[in-house]
Design a protein around this motif. Sequence first.
Motif, PDB file in Angstrom:
ATOM      1  N   ALA A   1     -10.985  -3.239  -0.791  1.00  0.00           N
ATOM      2  CA  ALA A   1     -10.117  -2.998   0.358  1.00  0.00           C
ATOM      3  C   ALA A   1     -10.141  -1.528   0.726  1.00  0.00           C
ATOM      4  O   ALA A   1     -10.479  -0.670  -0.089  1.00  0.00           O
ATOM      5  CB  ALA A   1      -8.691  -3.421   0.029  1.00  0.00           C
ATOM      6  N   GLU A   2      -9.778  -1.266   1.976  1.00  0.00           N
ATOM      7  CA  GLU A   2      -9.643   0.108   2.450  1.00  0.00           C
ATOM      8  C   GLU A   2      -8.523   0.155   3.469  1.00  0.00           C
ATOM      9  O   GLU A   2      -8.126  -0.865   4.031  1.00  0.00           O
ATOM     10  CB  GLU A   2     -10.952   0.628   3.031  1.00  0.00           C
TER      11      GLU A   2
ATOM     12  N   GLN B   1      -9.362  -7.286   9.149  1.00  0.00           N
ATOM     13  CA  GLN B   1      -8.500  -6.125   9.337  1.00  0.00           C
ATOM     14  C   GLN B   1      -7.078  -6.600   9.642  1.00  0.00           C
ATOM     15  O   GLN B   1      -6.873  -7.428  10.519  1.00  0.00           O
ATOM     16  CB  GLN B   1      -9.015  -5.256  10.468  1.00  0.00           C
ATOM     17  N   TYR B   2      -6.111  -6.059   8.911  1.00  0.00           N
ATOM     18  CA  TYR B   2      -4.724  -6.500   9.014  1.00  0.00           C
ATOM     19  C   TYR B   2      -3.832  -5.400   9.566  1.00  0.00           C
ATOM     20  O   TYR B   2      -4.000  -4.220   9.224  1.00  0.00           O
ATOM     21  CB  TYR B   2      -4.190  -6.900   7.640  1.00  0.00           C
ATOM     22  N   ASP B   3      -2.857  -5.814  10.379  1.00  0.00           N
ATOM     23  CA  ASP B   3      -1.784  -4.928  10.818  1.00  0.00           C
ATOM     24  C   ASP B   3      -0.660  -4.998   9.801  1.00  0.00           C
ATOM     25  O   ASP B   3      -0.556  -5.957   9.022  1.00  0.00           O
ATOM     26  CB  ASP B   3      -1.242  -5.364  12.183  1.00  0.00           C
TER      27      ASP B   3
ATOM     28  N   ALA C   1       0.848  -1.196   0.000  1.00  0.00           N
ATOM     29  CA  ALA C   1       0.000   0.000   0.000  1.00  0.00           C
ATOM     30  C   ALA C   1       0.880   1.242   0.000  1.00  0.00           C
ATOM     31  O   ALA C   1       1.780   1.365   0.829  1.00  0.00           O
ATOM     32  CB  ALA C   1      -0.911  -0.001   1.220  1.00  0.00           C
ATOM     33  N   THR C   2       0.616   2.136  -0.921  1.00  0.00           N
ATOM     34  CA  THR C   2       1.334   3.408  -0.992  1.00  0.00           C
ATOM     35  C   THR C   2       0.371   4.501  -0.549  1.00  0.00           C
ATOM     36  O   THR C   2      -0.734   4.622  -1.094  1.00  0.00           O
ATOM     37  CB  THR C   2       1.831   3.679  -2.421  1.00  0.00           C
ATOM     38  N   VAL C   3       0.779   5.273   0.445  1.00  0.00           N
ATOM     39  CA  VAL C   3      -0.078   6.304   1.037  1.00  0.00           C
ATOM     40  C   VAL C   3       0.561   7.674   0.806  1.00  0.00           C
ATOM     41  O   VAL C   3       1.745   7.871   1.098  1.00  0.00           O
ATOM     42  CB  VAL C   3      -0.270   6.066   2.553  1.00  0.00           C
ATOM     43  N   TYR C   4      -0.229   8.593   0.288  1.00  0.00           N
ATOM     44  CA  TYR C   4       0.199   9.986   0.086  1.00  0.00           C
ATOM     45  C   TYR C   4      -0.481  10.843   1.145  1.00  0.00           C
ATOM     46  O   TYR C   4      -1.679  10.720   1.378  1.00  0.00           O
ATOM     47  CB  TYR C   4      -0.200  10.467  -1.313  1.00  0.00           C
ATOM     48  N   LEU C   5       0.295  11.720   1.790  1.00  0.00           N
ATOM     49  CA  LEU C   5      -0.239  12.631   2.813  1.00  0.00           C
ATOM     50  C   LEU C   5       0.213  14.051   2.533  1.00  0.00           C
ATOM     51  O   LEU C   5       1.395  14.293   2.243  1.00  0.00           O
ATOM     52  CB  LEU C   5       0.272  12.243   4.204  1.00  0.00           C
ATOM     53  N   LYS C   6      -0.707  15.006   2.620  1.00  0.00           N
ATOM     54  CA  LYS C   6      -0.389  16.437   2.606  1.00  0.00           C
ATOM     55  C   LYS C   6      -1.145  17.021   3.785  1.00  0.00           C
ATOM     56  O   LYS C   6      -2.363  17.190   3.735  1.00  0.00           O
ATOM     57  CB  LYS C   6      -0.811  17.123   1.324  1.00  0.00           C
TER      58      LYS C   6
ATOM     59  N   PHE D   1      -5.197  -2.203   7.305  1.00  0.00           N
ATOM     60  CA  PHE D   1      -5.721  -2.576   5.994  1.00  0.00           C
ATOM     61  C   PHE D   1      -6.895  -3.514   6.216  1.00  0.00           C
ATOM     62  O   PHE D   1      -6.770  -4.518   6.919  1.00  0.00           O
ATOM     63  CB  PHE D   1      -4.617  -3.262   5.186  1.00  0.00           C
ATOM     64  N   THR D   2      -8.044  -3.192   5.618  1.00  0.00           N
ATOM     65  CA  THR D   2      -9.234  -4.016   5.765  1.00  0.00           C
ATOM     66  C   THR D   2      -9.655  -4.525   4.395  1.00  0.00           C
ATOM     67  O   THR D   2      -9.800  -3.741   3.453  1.00  0.00           O
ATOM     68  CB  THR D   2     -10.391  -3.211   6.401  1.00  0.00           C
TER      69      THR D   2
END
Length: 166
Positions: A145-146, A105-107, A78-83, A99-100
């Motif tokens: 997924a989310e 739900q996964y750690d 999973a690649t997450v972008y944050l601003k 991650f669900t």
Amino acid sequence: MKKHLIIFMVLAVLFAAGCAESSGEETNISSEKSSGVQEVAQEVPASIDVCYWDWQYAMTPSIGQYYIAPAGYNYVIATVYLKNNANVQVSTNPYFWKFTADGLQYDADVSTFSDVINHQNIEVGKGGEIETTIVYLVKGSPVEAEIGYYNYQYPLFERIEHYQVQ
């Protein structure tokens, strides 16, 4: 006693009216579809406590040569972008991001810290912008997924379209 009660009621009404008042400012996000990057317009008021974010994921049976998923499992990268425009910091600590998929739900998996992934734990403060990668070992091949941020303190998150949908 009645005088105190009347004063209290008047103050309560004034306080409630003040809380319901709106600044009239609107959040405006402009979108540039070229290269799949969403740009946040300068018109977003600095007083808005919001962290803009997006994410995408891909599946693989292995991470480098040392992490191989067992039969019936895959690694989700999973690649997450944050601003972050909020006054509250957002952590890239992978254990705050869950991650669900398919009702499970996964750690984060320990392979997140592999040299292949290059993950760093960072506290993203106001004005900070970063992209990070987190790995999860999941059952099967998730269709839906989310990902969610689970920390004791967090800002308002608003999802944008930073990544181009294919």
